[in-house]
Design a protein around this motif. Sequence first.
Motif, PDB file in Angstrom:
ATOM      1  N   SER A   1       2.229 -27.485  -9.753  1.00 32.57           N
ATOM      2  CA  SER A   1       1.712 -26.347 -10.507  1.00 32.57           C
ATOM      3  C   SER A   1       0.822 -25.443  -9.656  1.00 32.57           C
ATOM      4  O   SER A   1       0.802 -24.225  -9.863  1.00 32.57           O
ATOM      5  CB  SER A   1       0.957 -26.817 -11.743  1.00 32.57           C
ATOM      6  N   SER A   2       0.115 -26.009  -8.691  1.00 34.49           N
ATOM      7  CA  SER A   2      -0.722 -25.158  -7.832  1.00 34.49           C
ATOM      8  C   SER A   2       0.135 -24.257  -6.938  1.00 34.49           C
ATOM      9  O   SER A   2      -0.236 -23.111  -6.669  1.00 34.49           O
ATOM     10  CB  SER A   2      -1.666 -26.008  -6.992  1.00 34.49           C
ATOM     11  N   VAL A   3       1.284 -24.742  -6.495  1.00 33.31           N
ATOM     12  CA  VAL A   3       2.209 -23.925  -5.710  1.00 33.31           C
ATOM     13  C   VAL A   3       2.744 -22.791  -6.584  1.00 33.31           C
ATOM     14  O   VAL A   3       2.835 -21.638  -6.153  1.00 33.31           O
ATOM     15  CB  VAL A   3       3.383 -24.775  -5.156  1.00 33.31           C
ATOM     16  N   TYR A   4       3.068 -23.122  -7.847  1.00 33.22           N
ATOM     17  CA  TYR A   4       3.555 -22.102  -8.785  1.00 33.22           C
ATOM     18  C   TYR A   4       2.498 -21.018  -9.004  1.00 33.22           C
ATOM     19  O   TYR A   4       2.804 -19.826  -8.986  1.00 33.22           O
ATOM     20  CB  TYR A   4       3.936 -22.765 -10.106  1.00 33.22           C
ATOM     21  N   GLU A   5       1.246 -21.437  -9.193  1.00 30.43           N
ATOM     22  CA  GLU A   5       0.157 -20.474  -9.380  1.00 30.43           C
ATOM     23  C   GLU A   5       0.011 -19.569  -8.161  1.00 30.43           C
ATOM     24  O   GLU A   5      -0.161 -18.354  -8.293  1.00 30.43           O
ATOM     25  CB  GLU A   5      -1.154 -21.199  -9.648  1.00 30.43           C
ATOM     26  N   ASP A   6       0.084 -20.159  -6.974  1.00 30.89           N
ATOM     27  CA  ASP A   6      -0.029 -19.369  -5.744  1.00 30.89           C
ATOM     28  C   ASP A   6       1.105 -18.357  -5.615  1.00 30.89           C
ATOM     29  O   ASP A   6       0.884 -17.211  -5.214  1.00 30.89           O
ATOM     30  CB  ASP A   6      -0.058 -20.279  -4.516  1.00 30.89           C
ATOM     31  N   GLN A   7       2.319 -18.767  -5.980  1.00 32.93           N
ATOM     32  CA  GLN A   7       3.456 -17.854  -5.909  1.00 32.93           C
ATOM     33  C   GLN A   7       3.317 -16.727  -6.935  1.00 32.93           C
ATOM     34  O   GLN A   7       3.647 -15.586  -6.652  1.00 32.93           O
ATOM     35  CB  GLN A   7       4.763 -18.608  -6.112  1.00 32.93           C
ATOM     36  N   CYS A   8       2.828 -17.062  -8.129  1.00 32.22           N
ATOM     37  CA  CYS A   8       2.593 -16.028  -9.143  1.00 32.22           C
ATOM     38  C   CYS A   8       1.562 -15.021  -8.645  1.00 32.22           C
ATOM     39  O   CYS A   8       1.729 -13.807  -8.812  1.00 32.22           O
ATOM     40  CB  CYS A   8       2.101 -16.654 -10.442  1.00 32.22           C
ATOM     41  N   ARG A   9       0.491 -15.518  -8.055  1.00 34.02           N
ATOM     42  CA  ARG A   9      -0.550 -14.627  -7.530  1.00 34.02           C
ATOM     43  C   ARG A   9      -0.020 -13.739  -6.415  1.00 34.02           C
ATOM     44  O   ARG A   9      -0.386 -12.568  -6.320  1.00 34.02           O
ATOM     45  CB  ARG A   9      -1.739 -15.439  -7.024  1.00 34.02           C
ATOM     46  N   SER A  10       0.840 -14.289  -5.570  1.00 36.01           N
ATOM     47  CA  SER A  10       1.363 -13.478  -4.460  1.00 36.01           C
ATOM     48  C   SER A  10       2.290 -12.374  -4.964  1.00 36.01           C
ATOM     49  O   SER A  10       2.360 -11.300  -4.366  1.00 36.01           O
ATOM     50  CB  SER A  10       2.086 -14.357  -3.443  1.00 36.01           C
ATOM     51  N   ILE A  11       2.985 -12.621  -6.079  1.00 33.30           N
ATOM     52  CA  ILE A  11       3.899 -11.620  -6.626  1.00 33.30           C
ATOM     53  C   ILE A  11       3.162 -10.611  -7.502  1.00 33.30           C
ATOM     54  O   ILE A  11       3.337  -9.407  -7.368  1.00 33.30           O
ATOM     55  CB  ILE A  11       5.029 -12.295  -7.429  1.00 33.30           C
ATOM     56  N   LEU A  12       2.300 -11.110  -8.409  1.00 35.13           N
ATOM     57  CA  LEU A  12       1.682 -10.247  -9.418  1.00 35.13           C
ATOM     58  C   LEU A  12       0.213  -9.948  -9.179  1.00 35.13           C
ATOM     59  O   LEU A  12      -0.377  -9.170  -9.922  1.00 35.13           O
ATOM     60  CB  LEU A  12       1.833 -10.885 -10.799  1.00 35.13           C
ATOM     61  N   GLY A  13      -0.388 -10.601  -8.214  1.00 37.57           N
ATOM     62  CA  GLY A  13      -1.812 -10.382  -7.957  1.00 37.57           C
ATOM     63  C   GLY A  13      -2.675 -11.057  -9.013  1.00 37.57           C
ATOM     64  O   GLY A  13      -2.300 -12.077  -9.587  1.00 37.57           O
ATOM     65  N   THR A  14      -3.809 -10.461  -9.287  1.00 39.28           N
ATOM     66  CA  THR A  14      -4.746 -11.078 -10.235  1.00 39.28           C
ATOM     67  C   THR A  14      -4.252 -11.022 -11.672  1.00 39.28           C
ATOM     68  O   THR A  14      -4.772 -11.730 -12.526  1.00 39.28           O
ATOM     69  CB  THR A  14      -6.120 -10.390 -10.157  1.00 39.28           C
ATOM     70  N   ASN A  15      -3.250 -10.214 -11.955  1.00 35.90           N
ATOM     71  CA  ASN A  15      -2.702 -10.134 -13.319  1.00 35.90           C
ATOM     72  C   ASN A  15      -1.785 -11.297 -13.659  1.00 35.90           C
ATOM     73  O   ASN A  15      -1.256 -11.363 -14.758  1.00 35.90           O
ATOM     74  CB  ASN A  15      -1.936  -8.822 -13.498  1.00 35.90           C
ATOM     75  N   SER A  16      -1.584 -12.208 -12.741  1.00 35.92           N
ATOM     76  CA  SER A  16      -0.676 -13.332 -12.982  1.00 35.92           C
ATOM     77  C   SER A  16      -1.323 -14.441 -13.805  1.00 35.92           C
ATOM     78  O   SER A  16      -0.648 -15.401 -14.173  1.00 35.92           O
ATOM     79  CB  SER A  16      -0.201 -13.903 -11.650  1.00 35.92           C
TER      80      SER A  16
END
Length: 65
Positions: A16-31
Amino acid sequence: MSCLQSSQVMRGQMDSSVYEDQCRSILGTNSYELFTLDKLSAKIVKHMQLMLQDETTQRLWELFK
């Protein structure tokens, strides 16, 4: 892409931490909403699995029917 990753997290194929990091890299703080929703859906699935195994819940379901 995100739905595939969400399903991988729920199946335990992706951390889940990898998923969160990938979301942040794509959407920024809005993820935040996206990975919070993913955590919520994973908890709901886990809770439903526990309910299916619980004898009391099964008896209550039969009474409800």
